[in-house]
Design an enzyme around this catalytic site. Sequence first.
Site, PDB file in Angstrom:
ATOM      1  N   LYS A   6       0.842  -1.202   0.000  1.00 49.47           N
ATOM      2  CA  LYS A   6       0.000   0.000   0.000  1.00 49.47           C
ATOM      3  C   LYS A   6       0.878   1.253   0.000  1.00 49.47           C
ATOM      4  O   LYS A   6       1.893   1.307   0.719  1.00 49.47           O
ATOM      5  CB  LYS A   6      -0.899  -0.036   1.242  1.00 49.47           C
ATOM      6  CG  LYS A   6      -2.001   1.018   1.273  1.00 49.47           C
ATOM      7  CD  LYS A   6      -2.883   0.807   2.511  1.00 49.47           C
ATOM      8  CE  LYS A   6      -3.940   1.871   2.667  1.00 49.47           C
ATOM      9  NZ  LYS A   6      -4.758   1.684   3.883  1.00 49.47           N
ATOM     10  N   SER A  38      -9.671   2.176   2.939  1.00 52.16           N
ATOM     11  CA  SER A  38      -8.811   2.867   2.009  1.00 52.16           C
ATOM     12  C   SER A  38      -7.913   1.962   1.170  1.00 52.16           C
ATOM     13  O   SER A  38      -7.454   2.371   0.111  1.00 52.16           O
ATOM     14  CB  SER A  38      -7.924   3.847   2.782  1.00 52.16           C
ATOM     15  OG  SER A  38      -7.100   3.149   3.712  1.00 52.16           O
ATOM     16  N   SER A  51      -9.651  -0.363   7.083  1.00 48.49           N
ATOM     17  CA  SER A  51      -9.131  -0.286   5.709  1.00 48.49           C
ATOM     18  C   SER A  51      -8.427  -1.519   5.178  1.00 48.49           C
ATOM     19  O   SER A  51      -8.050  -1.558   4.013  1.00 48.49           O
ATOM     20  CB  SER A  51      -8.200   0.910   5.575  1.00 48.49           C
ATOM     21  OG  SER A  51      -8.962   2.091   5.561  1.00 48.49           O
TER      22      SER A  51
HETATM   23  N1  GLN Z   1     -12.759   4.254   6.310  1.00 54.09           N
HETATM   24  C1  GLN Z   1     -12.194   4.697   7.538  1.00 54.09           C
HETATM   25  C2  GLN Z   1     -11.825   6.141   7.435  1.00 54.09           C
HETATM   26  O1  GLN Z   1     -12.131   6.728   6.457  1.00 54.09           O
HETATM   27  C3  GLN Z   1     -11.020   3.845   7.892  1.00 54.09           C
HETATM   28  C4  GLN Z   1      -9.786   4.211   7.193  1.00 54.09           C
HETATM   29  C5  GLN Z   1      -8.629   3.317   7.507  1.00 54.09           C
HETATM   30  O2  GLN Z   1      -8.761   2.287   8.161  1.00 54.09           O
HETATM   31  N2  GLN Z   1      -7.472   3.753   7.092  1.00 54.09           N
HETATM   32  O3  GLN Z   1     -11.239   6.729   8.288  1.00 54.09           O
END
Ligand code: GLN
Length: 487
Positions: free
Chosen positions: A76, A151, A175
Amino acid sequence: MSDLTRMSAADLSKLITAKQVSAVEVATAHLDRIAAVDDRVHAFLHVDREGALEAAAAVDRGEITGPLAGVPIAVKDVVTTKGIPTTAASKILEGWKPPYDATIVERLKKAGMPILGKTNMDEFAMGSSTEYSAYGPTNNPWDLGRIPGGSGGGSAAAIAAYEAPLAIGTDTGGSIRQPGAVTGTVGAKPTYGGTSRYGLIAFSSSLDTPGPCARTVEDTALLHAVIAGHDPRDSTSINQAVPDVVRAAQIGKNGDLSGVKLGVVKEFTGDGSEPGVSAAFKESLEALVKLGAEVVEVSCPHFQYALPAYYLIAPSECSSNLARFDGVRYGLREGDDGNRSLEEVMSLTREAGFGPEVKRRIIIGTYALSSGYYDAYYGQAQKVRTLITRDFQSAFEKVDVLVSPTTPFVAFPFGSRTSDPYQMYLADLFTIPTNLYGGPAISVPCGLSEGLPVGFQIMAPTMADDRMYRVAAALESAVGTLTPPAL
Ligand code: GLN
Protein backbone atom coordinates in the site's frame (compact mmCIF):
# COMPACT_ATOMS: atom_id res chain seq x y z
CA MET A 1 -3.14 -16.24 -17.93
CA SER A 2 -0.29 -18.10 -16.31
CA ASP A 3 -1.27 -20.62 -13.66
CA LEU A 4 1.34 -19.19 -11.31
CA THR A 5 -0.81 -16.12 -10.67
CA ARG A 6 -3.69 -18.32 -9.51
CA MET A 7 -1.68 -20.13 -6.87
CA SER A 8 -1.59 -19.48 -3.16
CA ALA A 9 1.54 -18.02 -1.61
CA ALA A 10 1.97 -21.28 0.34
CA ASP A 11 1.98 -23.33 -2.87
CA LEU A 12 4.24 -20.89 -4.72
CA SER A 13 6.69 -21.08 -1.87
CA LYS A 14 6.76 -24.89 -2.04
CA LEU A 15 7.45 -24.82 -5.78
CA ILE A 16 10.20 -22.21 -5.42
CA THR A 17 11.86 -24.09 -2.56
CA ALA A 18 11.77 -27.33 -4.55
CA LYS A 19 13.23 -25.40 -7.52
CA GLN A 20 10.34 -26.53 -9.72
CA VAL A 21 9.86 -22.91 -10.64
CA SER A 22 12.18 -19.95 -10.25
CA ALA A 23 11.35 -16.84 -8.25
CA VAL A 24 12.04 -14.82 -11.41
CA GLU A 25 9.37 -16.81 -13.27
CA VAL A 26 6.88 -16.20 -10.46
CA ALA A 27 7.62 -12.46 -10.37
CA THR A 28 7.46 -12.23 -14.18
CA ALA A 29 4.08 -13.98 -14.28
CA HIS A 30 2.65 -11.42 -11.86
CA LEU A 31 4.27 -8.44 -13.59
CA ASP A 32 2.82 -9.66 -16.90
CA ARG A 33 -0.58 -10.04 -15.32
CA ILE A 34 -0.34 -6.47 -14.01
CA ALA A 35 0.59 -5.29 -17.51
CA ALA A 36 -2.40 -7.17 -18.94
CA VAL A 37 -5.18 -6.12 -16.55
CA ASP A 38 -4.16 -3.10 -14.50
CA ASP A 39 -5.34 -0.53 -17.04
CA ARG A 40 -8.83 -1.83 -16.15
CA VAL A 41 -8.33 -2.45 -12.42
CA HIS A 42 -5.93 0.39 -11.55
CA ALA A 43 -4.75 -1.30 -8.38
CA PHE A 44 -1.22 0.07 -8.74
CA LEU A 45 0.13 3.60 -8.54
CA HIS A 46 3.66 2.44 -9.29
CA VAL A 47 5.09 -0.83 -10.57
CA ASP A 48 8.74 -1.67 -9.84
CA ARG A 49 9.48 -4.30 -12.47
CA GLU A 50 13.24 -3.99 -12.22
CA GLY A 51 13.39 -4.04 -8.42
CA ALA A 52 11.03 -7.03 -8.20
CA LEU A 53 13.03 -9.05 -10.72
CA GLU A 54 16.30 -8.22 -8.99
CA ALA A 55 14.93 -9.36 -5.62
CA ALA A 56 13.62 -12.56 -7.23
CA ALA A 57 17.00 -13.26 -8.84
CA ALA A 58 18.68 -12.99 -5.43
CA VAL A 59 16.37 -15.73 -4.16
CA ASP A 60 17.14 -17.88 -7.20
CA ARG A 61 20.86 -17.47 -6.52
CA GLY A 62 20.23 -18.93 -3.05
CA GLU A 63 21.09 -15.70 -1.22
CA ILE A 64 17.83 -15.69 0.75
CA THR A 65 15.71 -18.58 1.94
CA GLY A 66 12.66 -18.73 4.17
CA PRO A 67 8.97 -19.52 4.19
CA LEU A 68 7.94 -16.82 1.68
CA ALA A 69 11.23 -16.30 -0.17
CA GLY A 70 10.49 -15.51 -3.81
CA VAL A 71 6.77 -14.90 -3.26
CA PRO A 72 5.96 -11.44 -4.65
CA ILE A 73 3.95 -8.81 -2.82
CA ALA A 74 2.21 -5.48 -3.40
CA VAL A 75 2.54 -2.70 -0.81
CA LYS A 76 0.00 0.00 0.00
CA ASP A 77 1.33 3.41 -0.99
CA VAL A 78 1.12 4.77 2.56
CA VAL A 79 4.13 2.62 3.53
CA THR A 80 7.57 4.07 2.77
CA THR A 81 9.79 2.20 0.33
CA LYS A 82 13.34 3.43 -0.11
CA GLY A 83 13.85 4.97 -3.55
CA ILE A 84 10.38 3.96 -4.74
CA PRO A 85 7.74 6.70 -5.07
CA THR A 86 5.44 6.86 -2.05
CA THR A 87 2.53 9.27 -2.29
CA ALA A 88 -0.23 8.04 0.06
CA ALA A 89 -2.33 8.73 -3.07
CA SER A 90 -1.99 12.47 -2.44
CA LYS A 91 -0.89 15.23 -4.80
CA ILE A 92 1.07 16.75 -1.93
CA LEU A 93 3.55 13.85 -2.05
CA GLU A 94 3.65 13.41 -5.82
CA GLY A 95 7.11 12.22 -6.87
CA TRP A 96 8.44 11.82 -3.32
CA LYS A 97 10.99 9.03 -2.98
CA PRO A 98 11.55 8.11 0.67
CA PRO A 99 15.16 7.86 1.84
CA TYR A 100 14.34 4.83 4.01
CA ASP A 101 12.24 1.67 4.24
CA ALA A 102 9.44 1.11 6.73
CA THR A 103 10.28 -1.66 9.22
CA ILE A 104 7.69 -3.95 7.64
CA VAL A 105 9.25 -3.35 4.21
CA GLU A 106 12.69 -4.16 5.62
CA ARG A 107 11.20 -7.41 6.90
CA LEU A 108 9.66 -8.25 3.51
CA LYS A 109 13.04 -7.68 1.86
CA LYS A 110 14.84 -9.78 4.47
CA ALA A 111 12.31 -12.54 3.83
CA GLY A 112 13.19 -12.44 0.12
CA MET A 113 9.81 -11.17 -1.03
CA PRO A 114 9.99 -9.20 -4.30
CA ILE A 115 7.98 -5.97 -4.12
CA LEU A 116 5.89 -5.64 -7.29
CA GLY A 117 4.83 -2.06 -6.66
CA LYS A 118 2.72 0.36 -4.64
CA THR A 119 -1.04 0.12 -4.46
CA ASN A 120 -3.75 2.73 -4.77
CA MET A 121 -5.75 3.93 -1.78
CA ASP A 122 -7.88 6.76 -0.49
CA GLU A 123 -5.70 9.82 0.07
CA PHE A 124 -3.79 9.40 3.37
CA ALA A 125 -5.97 6.31 4.06
CA MET A 126 -9.11 8.36 4.63
CA GLY A 127 -12.08 6.72 3.00
CA SER A 128 -13.85 3.45 2.27
CA SER A 129 -13.88 3.29 -1.52
CA THR A 130 -10.53 4.54 -3.02
CA GLU A 131 -12.63 7.26 -4.67
CA TYR A 132 -10.59 9.78 -2.66
CA SER A 133 -7.31 8.81 -4.33
CA ALA A 134 -5.85 11.85 -6.08
CA TYR A 135 -4.89 9.53 -8.93
CA GLY A 136 -8.32 8.10 -9.74
CA PRO A 137 -10.15 5.15 -8.16
CA THR A 138 -9.40 1.42 -8.25
CA ASN A 139 -12.07 -0.76 -9.85
CA ASN A 140 -13.43 -3.86 -8.13
CA PRO A 141 -12.46 -6.98 -10.13
CA TRP A 142 -15.93 -8.42 -9.38
CA ASP A 143 -17.60 -5.52 -11.18
CA LEU A 144 -15.44 -2.76 -12.62
CA GLY A 145 -18.21 -0.21 -12.04
CA ARG A 146 -18.05 -0.73 -8.29
CA ILE A 147 -15.71 0.31 -5.52
CA PRO A 148 -13.07 -2.13 -4.17
CA GLY A 149 -13.46 -0.76 -0.66
CA GLY A 150 -11.02 1.52 1.07
CA SER A 151 -8.81 2.87 2.01
CA GLY A 152 -6.76 -0.13 0.88
CA GLY A 153 -8.81 -0.83 -2.25
CA GLY A 154 -5.68 -1.18 -4.38
CA SER A 155 -4.14 -3.91 -2.22
CA ALA A 156 -7.39 -5.91 -2.08
CA ALA A 157 -8.11 -5.50 -5.81
CA ALA A 158 -4.54 -6.50 -6.74
CA ILE A 159 -5.02 -9.81 -4.95
CA ALA A 160 -8.55 -10.40 -6.21
CA ALA A 161 -7.38 -9.72 -9.80
CA TYR A 162 -4.46 -12.17 -9.43
CA GLU A 163 -1.93 -9.38 -9.92
CA ALA A 164 -0.27 -10.34 -6.62
CA PRO A 165 -0.68 -13.30 -4.24
CA LEU A 166 -0.12 -11.12 -1.18
CA ALA A 167 -0.35 -7.46 -0.22
CA ILE A 168 0.26 -5.11 2.67
CA GLY A 169 -2.57 -2.95 3.95
CA THR A 170 -3.09 -0.60 6.88
CA ASP A 171 -6.15 -0.56 9.10
CA THR A 172 -7.09 2.54 11.10
CA GLY A 173 -10.84 2.00 11.09
CA GLY A 174 -11.30 -0.95 8.76
CA SER A 175 -9.13 -0.29 5.71
CA ILE A 176 -7.79 -3.83 5.49
CA ARG A 177 -10.98 -5.69 6.43
CA GLN A 178 -13.65 -3.78 4.49
CA PRO A 179 -11.72 -3.92 1.17
CA GLY A 180 -11.15 -7.63 1.87
CA ALA A 181 -14.89 -8.12 2.40
CA VAL A 182 -16.03 -6.39 -0.79
CA THR A 183 -13.39 -8.04 -3.02
CA GLY A 184 -13.85 -11.58 -1.69
CA THR A 185 -10.35 -11.71 -0.18
CA VAL A 186 -8.95 -12.15 3.34
CA GLY A 187 -7.59 -9.23 5.34
CA ALA A 188 -6.32 -9.13 8.90
CA LYS A 189 -5.78 -6.26 11.29
CA PRO A 190 -3.21 -7.47 13.84
CA THR A 191 -3.25 -6.40 17.48
CA TYR A 192 -2.32 -2.70 17.66
CA GLY A 193 1.41 -2.60 18.35
CA GLY A 194 1.85 -6.12 17.00
CA THR A 195 3.14 -4.75 13.70
CA SER A 196 5.48 -1.78 13.50
CA ARG A 197 4.25 1.65 12.40
CA TYR A 198 7.79 2.89 11.72
CA GLY A 199 7.77 4.17 8.15
CA LEU A 200 4.02 4.29 7.89
CA ILE A 201 2.80 7.73 6.81
CA ALA A 202 0.77 8.54 9.91
CA PHE A 203 -2.99 9.10 9.76
CA SER A 204 -4.19 8.39 13.31
CA SER A 205 -1.24 7.14 15.31
CA SER A 206 -3.20 5.54 18.14
CA LEU A 207 -5.19 3.44 15.64
CA ASP A 208 -2.99 2.80 12.56
CA THR A 209 -2.09 -0.88 12.20
CA PRO A 210 -0.33 -2.44 9.21
CA GLY A 211 -1.41 -5.95 8.29
CA PRO A 212 -1.61 -8.73 5.72
CA CYS A 213 -3.98 -9.23 2.76
CA ALA A 214 -4.24 -12.52 0.83
CA ARG A 215 -6.68 -14.92 -0.85
CA THR A 216 -6.50 -17.61 1.83
CA VAL A 217 -6.35 -17.58 5.62
CA GLU A 218 -3.11 -19.58 5.67
CA ASP A 219 -1.41 -17.11 3.29
CA THR A 220 -2.60 -14.23 5.45
CA ALA A 221 -1.06 -15.89 8.50
CA LEU A 222 2.23 -16.59 6.69
CA LEU A 223 2.55 -12.91 5.80
CA HIS A 224 1.46 -11.84 9.28
CA ALA A 225 4.33 -13.88 10.73
CA VAL A 226 6.86 -12.18 8.43
CA ILE A 227 5.90 -8.59 9.30
CA ALA A 228 4.90 -8.89 12.98
CA GLY A 229 7.08 -8.53 16.06
CA HIS A 230 8.75 -5.96 18.25
CA ASP A 231 10.42 -2.91 16.71
CA PRO A 232 12.43 -0.60 18.97
CA ARG A 233 11.87 2.23 16.46
CA ASP A 234 8.12 2.26 17.24
CA SER A 235 7.44 3.29 20.84
CA THR A 236 4.01 1.58 20.78
CA SER A 237 5.38 -1.70 19.47
CA ILE A 238 4.64 -4.64 21.79
CA ASN A 239 7.74 -6.36 23.15
CA GLN A 240 6.34 -9.89 23.38
CA ALA A 241 6.47 -13.06 21.34
CA VAL A 242 4.18 -12.97 18.28
CA PRO A 243 1.28 -15.42 18.67
CA ASP A 244 1.79 -18.47 16.45
CA VAL A 245 -0.70 -17.46 13.77
CA VAL A 246 0.60 -19.89 11.14
CA ARG A 247 0.09 -22.91 13.36
CA ALA A 248 -3.34 -21.62 14.37
CA ALA A 249 -4.37 -21.29 10.72
CA GLN A 250 -3.17 -24.83 10.06
CA ILE A 251 -5.03 -26.24 13.07
CA GLY A 252 -8.16 -24.38 12.03
CA LYS A 253 -8.10 -26.08 8.64
CA ASN A 254 -9.10 -29.34 10.35
CA GLY A 255 -12.46 -27.70 10.84
CA ASP A 256 -12.91 -28.66 14.47
CA LEU A 257 -14.30 -25.86 16.62
CA SER A 258 -15.62 -27.90 19.52
CA GLY A 259 -15.52 -25.92 22.72
CA VAL A 260 -15.09 -22.57 20.93
CA LYS A 261 -17.56 -19.88 21.95
CA LEU A 262 -18.53 -17.30 19.33
CA GLY A 263 -20.09 -14.10 20.62
CA VAL A 264 -22.65 -12.47 18.36
CA VAL A 265 -22.84 -8.78 19.19
CA LYS A 266 -26.49 -7.99 19.88
CA GLU A 267 -26.08 -4.35 18.86
CA PHE A 268 -24.83 -5.44 15.40
CA THR A 269 -27.73 -7.71 14.53
CA GLY A 270 -30.41 -5.06 13.96
CA ASP A 271 -31.32 -3.79 10.54
CA GLY A 272 -28.00 -2.03 9.90
CA SER A 273 -26.94 -4.55 7.24
CA GLU A 274 -28.30 -5.29 3.77
CA PRO A 275 -30.53 -8.40 3.86
CA GLY A 276 -28.14 -10.38 1.62
CA VAL A 277 -25.25 -9.57 3.96
CA SER A 278 -27.20 -10.69 7.04
CA ALA A 279 -28.27 -13.89 5.26
CA ALA A 280 -24.70 -14.84 4.25
CA PHE A 281 -23.50 -14.08 7.78
CA LYS A 282 -26.21 -16.25 9.37
CA GLU A 283 -25.52 -19.16 7.02
CA SER A 284 -21.82 -19.02 7.85
CA LEU A 285 -22.59 -18.91 11.54
CA GLU A 286 -24.61 -22.10 11.11
CA ALA A 287 -21.67 -23.66 9.29
CA LEU A 288 -19.46 -22.85 12.29
CA VAL A 289 -21.99 -24.41 14.65
CA LYS A 290 -21.80 -27.59 12.57
CA LEU A 291 -18.04 -27.56 13.24
CA GLY A 292 -18.75 -27.66 16.97
CA ALA A 293 -18.76 -23.96 17.89
CA GLU A 294 -21.26 -22.57 20.34
CA VAL A 295 -23.00 -19.26 19.63
CA VAL A 296 -23.64 -16.88 22.53
CA GLU A 297 -25.33 -13.52 22.23
CA VAL A 298 -23.40 -10.77 23.98
CA SER A 299 -24.23 -7.13 24.53
CA CYS A 300 -21.70 -4.39 23.87
CA PRO A 301 -23.81 -1.35 24.69
CA HIS A 302 -21.19 1.26 23.81
CA PHE A 303 -20.46 0.00 20.31
CA GLN A 304 -23.17 2.30 19.02
CA TYR A 305 -20.97 5.27 19.94
CA ALA A 306 -17.88 3.89 18.20
CA LEU A 307 -18.42 5.68 14.89
CA PRO A 308 -18.89 9.16 16.38
CA ALA A 309 -15.95 8.64 18.76
CA TYR A 310 -13.75 7.48 15.88
CA TYR A 311 -14.72 10.48 13.76
CA LEU A 312 -13.41 12.75 16.51
CA ILE A 313 -10.29 10.82 17.48
CA ALA A 314 -9.05 9.98 13.96
CA PRO A 315 -9.51 13.51 12.54
CA SER A 316 -7.95 15.03 15.68
CA GLU A 317 -4.84 12.90 15.32
CA CYS A 318 -4.72 13.46 11.55
CA SER A 319 -4.93 17.24 11.93
CA SER A 320 -1.76 17.06 13.98
CA ASN A 321 0.02 14.41 11.87
CA LEU A 322 -0.66 16.16 8.59
CA ALA A 323 0.77 19.47 9.81
CA ARG A 324 4.14 18.25 8.50
CA PHE A 325 2.98 18.65 4.89
CA ASP A 326 3.85 22.30 4.70
CA GLY A 327 5.55 22.69 1.33
CA VAL A 328 8.93 22.94 3.02
CA ARG A 329 9.95 19.43 3.88
CA TYR A 330 8.26 17.15 1.36
CA GLY A 331 6.75 17.08 -2.11
CA LEU A 332 4.61 19.86 -3.47
CA ARG A 333 5.33 23.59 -3.01
CA GLU A 334 2.93 26.14 -4.43
CA GLY A 335 3.29 29.90 -4.91
CA ASP A 336 6.94 30.19 -3.88
CA ASP A 337 7.70 33.11 -6.21
CA GLY A 338 9.88 35.13 -3.87
CA ASN A 339 7.12 37.61 -3.06
CA ARG A 340 4.99 35.52 -0.73
CA SER A 341 5.33 34.88 2.98
CA LEU A 342 6.03 31.43 4.36
CA GLU A 343 2.48 31.28 5.65
CA GLU A 344 1.02 32.08 2.23
CA VAL A 345 3.16 29.41 0.57
CA MET A 346 2.09 26.84 3.16
CA SER A 347 -1.53 27.71 2.73
CA LEU A 348 -1.40 27.64 -1.09
CA THR A 349 0.49 24.31 -0.97
CA ARG A 350 -2.04 22.70 1.36
CA GLU A 351 -4.96 24.11 -0.62
CA ALA A 352 -3.58 22.63 -3.86
CA GLY A 353 -2.11 19.44 -2.41
CA PHE A 354 -4.91 18.01 -0.25
CA GLY A 355 -8.18 16.58 -1.54
CA PRO A 356 -11.66 17.27 -0.13
CA GLU A 357 -11.89 14.43 2.42
CA VAL A 358 -8.46 15.19 3.88
CA LYS A 359 -9.36 18.86 4.23
CA ARG A 360 -12.67 17.95 5.88
CA ARG A 361 -10.86 15.83 8.46
CA ILE A 362 -8.18 18.42 9.19
CA ILE A 363 -10.88 21.02 9.80
CA ILE A 364 -12.94 18.71 12.06
CA GLY A 365 -9.83 17.66 13.97
CA THR A 366 -8.51 21.17 14.45
CA TYR A 367 -11.91 22.23 15.74
CA ALA A 368 -12.23 19.25 18.10
CA LEU A 369 -8.78 19.95 19.57
CA SER A 370 -9.20 23.70 19.94
CA SER A 371 -9.13 25.04 23.48
CA GLY A 372 -12.64 25.40 24.80
CA TYR A 373 -13.88 22.43 22.75
CA TYR A 374 -11.18 19.90 23.65
CA ASP A 375 -13.01 18.46 26.65
CA ALA A 376 -16.40 18.50 24.98
CA TYR A 377 -15.27 16.59 21.89
CA TYR A 378 -11.87 14.94 22.01
CA GLY A 379 -12.01 14.30 25.77
CA GLN A 380 -15.50 12.80 25.52
CA ALA A 381 -14.48 10.60 22.61
CA GLN A 382 -11.54 9.24 24.61
CA LYS A 383 -13.91 8.35 27.46
CA VAL A 384 -16.16 6.52 25.00
CA ARG A 385 -13.08 4.69 23.80
CA THR A 386 -12.48 3.40 27.32
CA LEU A 387 -16.09 2.24 27.60
CA ILE A 388 -15.79 0.36 24.30
CA THR A 389 -12.61 -1.32 25.53
CA ARG A 390 -14.49 -2.41 28.67
CA ASP A 391 -17.30 -3.83 26.50
CA PHE A 392 -14.72 -5.96 24.69
CA GLN A 393 -13.09 -7.05 27.94
CA SER A 394 -16.33 -8.15 29.53
CA ALA A 395 -17.46 -9.89 26.31
CA PHE A 396 -14.20 -11.85 26.21
CA GLU A 397 -14.90 -13.13 29.72
CA LYS A 398 -17.87 -14.98 28.22
CA VAL A 399 -16.73 -15.89 24.70
CA ASP A 400 -13.50 -16.66 22.81
CA VAL A 401 -14.09 -14.37 19.84
CA LEU A 402 -16.74 -11.94 18.64
CA VAL A 403 -18.25 -12.28 15.18
CA SER A 404 -20.20 -9.99 12.85
CA PRO A 405 -20.48 -9.14 9.18
CA THR A 406 -17.38 -7.14 8.21
CA THR A 407 -19.30 -4.31 6.58
CA PRO A 408 -23.05 -3.66 6.27
CA PHE A 409 -23.16 -3.56 2.47
CA VAL A 410 -21.57 -5.16 -0.59
CA ALA A 411 -19.43 -3.19 -3.07
CA PHE A 412 -21.42 -0.13 -4.10
CA PRO A 413 -21.36 1.68 -7.46
CA PHE A 414 -18.94 4.60 -7.87
CA GLY A 415 -20.34 7.95 -6.84
CA SER A 416 -23.19 6.53 -4.78
CA ARG A 417 -21.81 7.58 -1.37
CA THR A 418 -19.43 10.47 -2.02
CA SER A 419 -22.06 13.19 -1.78
CA ASP A 420 -22.83 12.36 1.88
CA PRO A 421 -19.73 11.66 4.03
CA TYR A 422 -21.86 9.93 6.66
CA GLN A 423 -23.01 7.30 4.16
CA MET A 424 -19.35 6.55 3.43
CA TYR A 425 -18.46 6.41 7.16
CA LEU A 426 -21.14 3.74 7.71
CA ALA A 427 -19.01 1.24 5.78
CA ASP A 428 -16.91 0.89 8.93
CA LEU A 429 -19.74 0.52 11.41
CA PHE A 430 -18.62 -3.00 12.40
CA THR A 431 -14.86 -2.62 12.03
CA ILE A 432 -14.18 0.56 14.03
CA PRO A 433 -14.86 -0.75 17.58
CA THR A 434 -11.88 -3.12 17.24
CA ASN A 435 -9.56 -0.26 16.30
CA LEU A 436 -10.66 1.77 19.31
CA TYR A 437 -9.98 -1.25 21.53
CA GLY A 438 -6.73 -2.33 19.86
CA GLY A 439 -7.47 -6.01 19.40
CA PRO A 440 -6.99 -8.10 16.27
CA ALA A 441 -9.73 -8.83 13.72
CA ILE A 442 -9.94 -10.59 10.38
CA SER A 443 -12.36 -10.59 7.46
CA VAL A 444 -12.96 -13.86 5.62
CA PRO A 445 -15.15 -14.28 2.51
CA CYS A 446 -18.39 -16.01 3.49
CA GLY A 447 -20.57 -16.06 0.39
CA LEU A 448 -22.29 -13.80 -2.10
CA SER A 449 -25.14 -11.33 -2.02
CA GLU A 450 -26.51 -10.29 -5.39
CA GLY A 451 -23.43 -11.85 -6.96
CA LEU A 452 -21.01 -9.79 -4.86
CA PRO A 453 -18.75 -10.95 -1.99
CA VAL A 454 -19.70 -10.72 1.67
CA GLY A 455 -17.16 -10.71 4.50
CA PHE A 456 -17.35 -12.39 7.93
CA GLN A 457 -15.47 -10.62 10.71
CA ILE A 458 -13.81 -12.40 13.64
CA MET A 459 -12.54 -10.23 16.52
CA ALA A 460 -10.23 -11.53 19.27
CA PRO A 461 -8.67 -10.19 22.49
CA THR A 462 -5.41 -8.25 22.21
CA MET A 463 -2.44 -10.54 21.51
CA ALA A 464 -4.78 -13.46 20.78
CA ASP A 465 -4.34 -13.06 17.02
CA ASP A 466 -3.84 -16.83 16.76
CA ARG A 467 -7.36 -17.43 18.06
CA MET A 468 -8.99 -15.49 15.24
CA TYR A 469 -6.87 -17.31 12.64
CA ARG A 470 -8.04 -20.66 13.94
CA VAL A 471 -11.71 -19.71 13.60
CA ALA A 472 -11.07 -18.01 10.24
CA ALA A 473 -9.38 -21.11 8.80
CA ALA A 474 -12.22 -23.30 10.04
CA LEU A 475 -14.76 -21.01 8.38
CA GLU A 476 -12.80 -21.09 5.14
CA SER A 477 -12.70 -24.89 5.24
CA ALA A 478 -16.49 -24.89 5.56
CA VAL A 479 -17.49 -22.21 3.04
CA GLY A 480 -14.54 -22.25 0.62
CA THR A 481 -12.88 -19.34 -1.19
CA LEU A 482 -14.44 -17.06 -3.83
CA THR A 483 -13.35 -16.66 -7.45
CA PRO A 484 -14.23 -13.44 -9.27
CA PRO A 485 -15.45 -13.49 -12.89
CA ALA A 486 -12.59 -13.57 -15.46
CA LEU A 487 -11.23 -10.14 -16.38
N1 GLN B 1 -12.76 4.25 6.31
C1 GLN B 1 -12.19 4.70 7.54
C2 GLN B 1 -11.83 6.14 7.43
O1 GLN B 1 -12.13 6.73 6.46
C3 GLN B 1 -11.02 3.84 7.89
C4 GLN B 1 -9.79 4.21 7.19
C5 GLN B 1 -8.63 3.32 7.51
O2 GLN B 1 -8.76 2.29 8.16
N2 GLN B 1 -7.47 3.75 7.09
O3 GLN B 1 -11.24 6.73 8.29
